[in-house]
Scaffold this motif. Structure first.
Motif, PDB file in Angstrom:
ATOM      1  N   GLU A  57       0.815  -1.222   0.000  1.00  0.00           N
ATOM      2  CA  GLU A  57       0.000   0.000   0.000  1.00  0.00           C
ATOM      3  C   GLU A  57       0.843   1.264   0.000  1.00  0.00           C
ATOM      4  OE1 GLU A  57      -3.293   0.263   2.701  1.00  0.00           O
ATOM      5  OE2 GLU A  57      -3.640  -1.912   2.562  1.00  0.00           O
ATOM      6  N   ARG A  58       1.929   1.280   0.744  1.00  0.00           N
ATOM      7  CA  ARG A  58       2.796   2.467   0.781  1.00  0.00           C
ATOM      8  C   ARG A  58       3.413   2.725  -0.594  1.00  0.00           C
ATOM      9  NH1 ARG A  58       7.861   4.040   1.583  1.00  0.00           N
ATOM     10  NH2 ARG A  58       8.817   2.029   1.939  1.00  0.00           N
TER      11      ARG A  58
ATOM     12  N   ARG B 228       0.780   4.021  -3.025  1.00  0.00           N
ATOM     13  CA  ARG B 228       0.512   5.458  -2.877  1.00  0.00           C
ATOM     14  C   ARG B 228       1.612   6.283  -3.539  1.00  0.00           C
ATOM     15  NH1 ARG B 228      -1.322   3.790   2.144  1.00  0.00           N
ATOM     16  NH2 ARG B 228       0.606   4.360   3.191  1.00  0.00           N
TER      17      ARG B 228
END
Length: 131
Positions: free
Chosen positions: A110-111, A114
């Protein structure tokens, strides 16, 4: 006319949109991911890929080739070779952009996803839209 594609959006969606906009009747045959291996082995699909459009006794494959075919049939594609080339270049540019967007969308971390989305929106998307 029959359009074979998965039961989700993707490369077949632009074909569906064109046929709907042109108000041309077609059978929308949606194949699930679970059923695809059986269909793939059937030799129904050239290159073992979808989308595939059956028109009369012809089987058309490759989404952009199908779009050009339908565009020519229903007046969406220019007869002027230069203008047709410009149309193709826009479609090809969108396809190039989709490759980058797909990578972002399928990132598991997820990081990183993003970060990739910020880079895509600020750099890749903007540079690809300049013309």
């Amino acid at each position: 006319m029959k359009l074979y594609y998965f039961n989700f959006y993707g490369r077949g969606e632009a074909i569906r949109m064109l046929l709907n906009h042109a108000k041309k009747p077609y059978e929308n045959i949606q194949i699930s991911k679970d059923d695809w291996p059986r269909y793939k082995k059937s030799n129904l699909f050239e290159f073992q890929q979808m989308p595939m459009l059956e028109v009369d006794d012809k089987r058309l494959t490759q989404s952009k080739a199908i779009l050009r075919y339908l565009g020519k049939q229903y007046g969406y594609y220019s007869k002027d070779p230069y203008v047709a080339c410009l149309q193709d270049s826009i479609v090809d540019q969108l396809d190039d952009m989709a490759v980058h967007a797909f990578r972002v969308r399928t990132e598991k971390d997820e990081r990183k996803q993003r970060q990739d989305m910020v880079m895509f929106s600020k750099e890749t998307f903007n540079s690809m839209c300049k013309a």
